[in-house]
Motif scaffolding. Structure first.
Motif, short mmCIF file in Angstrom:
data_model
loop_
_atom_site.label_atom_id
_atom_site.label_comp_id
_atom_site.label_asym_id
_atom_site.label_seq_id
_atom_site.Cartn_x
_atom_site.Cartn_y
_atom_site.Cartn_z
N SER A 210 0.61 -1.43 -0.11
CA SER A 210 -0.32 0.39 0.23
C SER A 210 0.62 1.87 0.00
O SER A 210 0.54 2.09 -0.76
CB SER A 210 -0.79 0.21 0.95
OG SER A 210 -1.71 -0.79 1.17
N ARG A 211 1.91 0.87 0.29
CA ARG A 211 3.02 2.23 0.67
C ARG A 211 3.63 2.56 -0.34
O ARG A 211 4.05 3.70 -0.40
CB ARG A 211 3.56 2.31 2.32
CG ARG A 211 2.42 2.32 3.46
CD ARG A 211 4.05 2.60 4.69
NE ARG A 211 4.47 2.90 4.82
CZ ARG A 211 4.10 4.44 6.07
NH1 ARG A 211 2.49 3.94 6.21
NH2 ARG A 211 5.72 5.44 6.20
N TYR A 212 4.14 1.54 -1.04
CA TYR A 212 4.31 1.53 -2.41
C TYR A 212 4.07 2.29 -3.46
O TYR A 212 3.92 2.70 -3.69
CB TYR A 212 4.99 0.18 -2.63
CG TYR A 212 5.38 0.46 -4.13
CD1 TYR A 212 7.29 0.61 -4.50
CD2 TYR A 212 5.34 -0.56 -5.41
CE1 TYR A 212 7.20 0.33 -5.71
CE2 TYR A 212 5.71 -0.36 -6.95
CZ TYR A 212 6.43 0.55 -6.74
OH TYR A 212 6.60 -0.21 -7.86
N ARG A 213 2.64 1.72 -3.65
CA ARG A 213 1.30 2.85 -4.78
C ARG A 213 1.65 4.05 -4.08
O ARG A 213 1.63 4.60 -5.16
CB ARG A 213 0.57 1.67 -4.12
CG ARG A 213 0.19 0.09 -4.91
CD ARG A 213 -1.05 -0.53 -4.50
NE ARG A 213 -0.89 -2.37 -5.37
CZ ARG A 213 -2.03 -2.45 -5.25
NH1 ARG A 213 -3.16 -2.38 -4.17
NH2 ARG A 213 -2.31 -3.92 -5.27
N MET A 214 1.15 4.09 -2.62
CA MET A 214 1.26 5.66 -3.00
C MET A 214 2.85 6.60 -3.02
O MET A 214 2.41 7.07 -3.91
CB MET A 214 1.09 6.03 -1.05
CG MET A 214 -0.29 5.02 -0.70
SD MET A 214 -0.35 5.25 1.42
CE MET A 214 -0.90 7.38 1.41
N LEU A 215 3.89 6.11 -2.61
CA LEU A 215 4.76 6.35 -3.32
C LEU A 215 4.66 6.80 -4.61
O LEU A 215 4.93 7.26 -5.53
CB LEU A 215 5.81 5.33 -3.01
CG LEU A 215 6.33 6.18 -1.34
CD1 LEU A 215 7.73 4.77 -0.99
CD2 LEU A 215 7.42 7.40 -1.05
N ASP A 216 4.75 5.36 -5.90
CA ASP A 216 4.41 5.35 -7.23
C ASP A 216 3.61 6.63 -7.79
O ASP A 216 4.22 6.77 -8.81
CB ASP A 216 4.54 4.07 -7.84
CG ASP A 216 4.17 4.08 -9.01
OD1 ASP A 216 5.33 4.40 -8.78
OD2 ASP A 216 3.60 3.42 -9.23
N ALA A 217 2.48 6.77 -7.07
CA ALA A 217 1.12 7.87 -7.07
C ALA A 217 1.81 9.21 -6.69
O ALA A 217 1.07 10.22 -7.09
CB ALA A 217 0.22 7.58 -6.57
N GLY A 218 3.02 10.10 -5.74
CA GLY A 218 3.16 10.66 -5.94
C GLY A 218 2.75 11.07 -4.57
O GLY A 218 2.60 12.47 -4.32
N LEU A 219 2.14 10.33 -3.54
CA LEU A 219 1.30 11.23 -2.61
C LEU A 219 2.69 10.01 -1.28
O LEU A 219 2.08 10.13 0.05
CB LEU A 219 0.30 10.02 -2.59
CG LEU A 219 -1.03 9.84 -3.52
CD1 LEU A 219 -2.02 8.69 -3.09
CD2 LEU A 219 -1.50 11.55 -4.14
N GLU A 220 3.79 10.34 -1.82
CA GLU A 220 4.52 10.28 -0.20
C GLU A 220 4.38 11.27 1.17
O GLU A 220 4.74 10.99 2.27
CB GLU A 220 5.89 10.48 -0.52
CG GLU A 220 6.30 11.63 -1.28
CD GLU A 220 6.45 12.01 -2.38
OE1 GLU A 220 6.85 12.90 -3.48
OE2 GLU A 220 5.31 10.96 -3.52
N HIS A 221 3.88 12.61 0.25
CA HIS A 221 3.82 13.23 1.47
C HIS A 221 1.96 13.20 2.74
O HIS A 221 2.50 13.35 4.11
CB HIS A 221 3.22 15.14 1.06
CG HIS A 221 2.18 14.94 -0.11
ND1 HIS A 221 2.15 14.34 -1.36
CD2 HIS A 221 0.13 14.95 0.63
CE1 HIS A 221 1.11 14.86 -1.75
NE2 HIS A 221 0.07 14.84 -0.76
N GLU A 222 1.82 12.16 2.12
CA GLU A 222 0.88 11.32 2.66
C GLU A 222 0.54 10.42 3.94
O GLU A 222 0.39 10.05 4.92
CB GLU A 222 -0.52 11.30 1.95
CG GLU A 222 -1.39 12.59 1.07
CD GLU A 222 -2.87 11.90 0.26
OE1 GLU A 222 -2.89 11.08 0.31
OE2 GLU A 222 -2.63 13.10 -0.75
N LEU A 223 1.96 9.99 3.93
CA LEU A 223 2.16 8.68 4.15
C LEU A 223 2.79 8.99 6.66
O LEU A 223 2.00 8.50 6.77
CB LEU A 223 3.42 8.49 3.86
CG LEU A 223 3.60 7.24 2.45
CD1 LEU A 223 4.49 6.75 2.09
CD2 LEU A 223 2.49 6.09 2.72
N ILE A 224 2.96 10.42 5.96
CA ILE A 224 2.94 10.97 7.59
C ILE A 224 2.35 11.79 7.60
O ILE A 224 2.65 12.96 7.47
CB ILE A 224 4.40 11.28 7.66
CG1 ILE A 224 5.01 10.04 7.28
CG2 ILE A 224 4.57 11.17 9.03
CD1 ILE A 224 7.11 10.57 7.92
#
Length: 412
Positions: A210-224
């Protein structure tokens, strides 16, 4: 196929039966694990004795003796610049109450000098009843343990009889068996719970894919999330503050605490004896016969003493090979570490004062194999070492010489 199955079945049955048998060798402490050249040419123990081998819980026993730090120290073993004498036991069956080196109280590690002799004494107190195999040993920094001679100690009594009460600096009597136990358990549980909560806070949400998909979608700022950042700041500030506060409280409560010592003692070897050097021994050659399990040492003895001397013993790696013709060597017959007829000479006549003689010494016994000393012929440093004891029967003197030589193997 049937034959193979039968073989495996028999092997399994034999292994099961043997696992239930008492194995005395399994109760040792690895005294044969080190390479022979390390055991022979580092710490050379002698005159080691125990005050008693049968005592009760709360009673004291002491081990004392001497050791020689070999001059021919193996080049592949770090020098004994930091060494620690201890007692090898199968668990906390004894407690150490006193320790002395050359008559001085000794708590830290010590720098040993190659070529020096030292006198030691360790006082122990019985803690758990039973029969245990005990060794003194030296822990050499970056080299490991060099075991001294072992004995079986029998401790009687009841476990509940043991007491370990001491008096602190401020006069308070405390039981070392239970002092601070509850406090230690509490803080282990506290820090364990805090660490588990921190870990669970992060793993409670979907991980990896799930976190990889968010990174791949450019949503890394939403991980934290902002809440994650707030929790992290509280932990970052709170933990050091808590530690500092608790440290201040502890220091205020125990103002006279003595920290654990980390110094290095400098204790000089025993002074040279008056008669030292009056009998010089030079090792000319050493040959080990594999089939006969015998070491033949050719030595040159220069007797500069006032009396005739005889070669009575060769000791190496805690095994004593005795000359049966010399009766005043002082060891008890029947001991496991003594070969009473293991040493013989090509010339049994005493070496007279002023005489120089080349003597061939045969040290022959199964102990070379059982103690795994014959492995020295396969070592990268194939040299034998040990202590040679010479006796003056008339004047009652003993002369000790540390000898060593490269070993030449013989297979026939």
């Amino acid at each position: 196929m049937k034959t193979h199955f039968k073989t495996w079945l028999l092997a399994l049955i034999a292994l099961t039966v043997m696992s239930g048998l008492p194995l005395s060798s399994a109760q040792a402490h690895g005294e044969k694990a080190l390479e022979p050249f390390i055991r022979m040419r580092t710490i050379q123990w002698y005159d080691v004795q125990w005050s008693t081998q049968k005592f009760n819980v709360n009673e004291e026993v002491s081990v004392s003796g001497k050791f020689h730090v070999a001059e021919d120290w193996p080049i592949s073993v770090p020098k004994p610049e930091a060494s620690f004498l201890n007692i090898s036991t199968p668990g906390p069956v004894l407690i150490r109450t006193e320790r002395y080196l050359n008559g001085k109280p000794w708590t830290n590690s010590v720098a040993l000098q190659p070529g020096g002799d030292y006198d030691f004494k360790v006082v122990l107190k019985g803690r758990l009843p039973g029969r245990y195999h005990i060794h003194p040993f030296f822990n050499l920094k970056d080299a490991g343990q060099v075991m001294g001679p072992g004995v079986w100690l029998e401790i009687g009594g009841e476990p509940g009889d043991f007491s370990n009460t001491i008096k602190t600096i401020n006069g308070e009597m405390i039981d070392m068996e239970s002092f601070g136990f509850a406090n230690g358990v509490f803080w282990h549980l506290f820090w364990g719970a805090l660490a588990a909560a921190w870990l669970l806070w992060w793993v409670r949400r979907p991980l990896f894919i799930s976190r990889y998909r968010m990174l791949d979608a450019g949503l890394e700022h939403e991980l934290i999330t902002p809440q994650d950042k707030l929790i992290a700041k509280l932990v970052l500030v709170g933990v050091p503050v808590l530690v500092l506060v608790l440290n201040a409280v502890t220091a205020n409560r125990y103002p006279d605490a003595i920290p654990l010592q980390a110094g290095l003692d400098q204790i000089l070897p025993l002074p040279a004896q008056v008669n030292a050097g009056t009998v010089n021994v030079d090792t000319l050659k050493a040959e080990y016969n594999v089939s006969k399990r015998s070491m033949v040492l050719q030595v040159k003895v220069d007797n500069r003493s006032q009396g005739a001397v005889r070669i009575g013993e060769f000791a190496s790696s805690n095994v004593h090979f005795m000359n049966a013709d010399v009766t005043n060597v002082g060891y008890i017959p029947g001991r496991d570490d003594v070969s009473n007829n293991g040493l013989s000479l090509d010339n049994v006549a005493p070496i007279e004062p002023g005489e120089q003689r080349t003597v061939s010494i045969e040290v022959r016994d199964a102990a070379w194999e059982s103690e795994r000393l014959d492995g020295l012929i396969r070592d990268a440093d194939s040299r034998v070492g040990g202590l040679l004891f010479l006796y003056d029967d008339v004047m009652g003197k003993r002369y000790i010489s540390s000898i060593s030589a490269a070993v030449i193997p013989k297979f026939i």
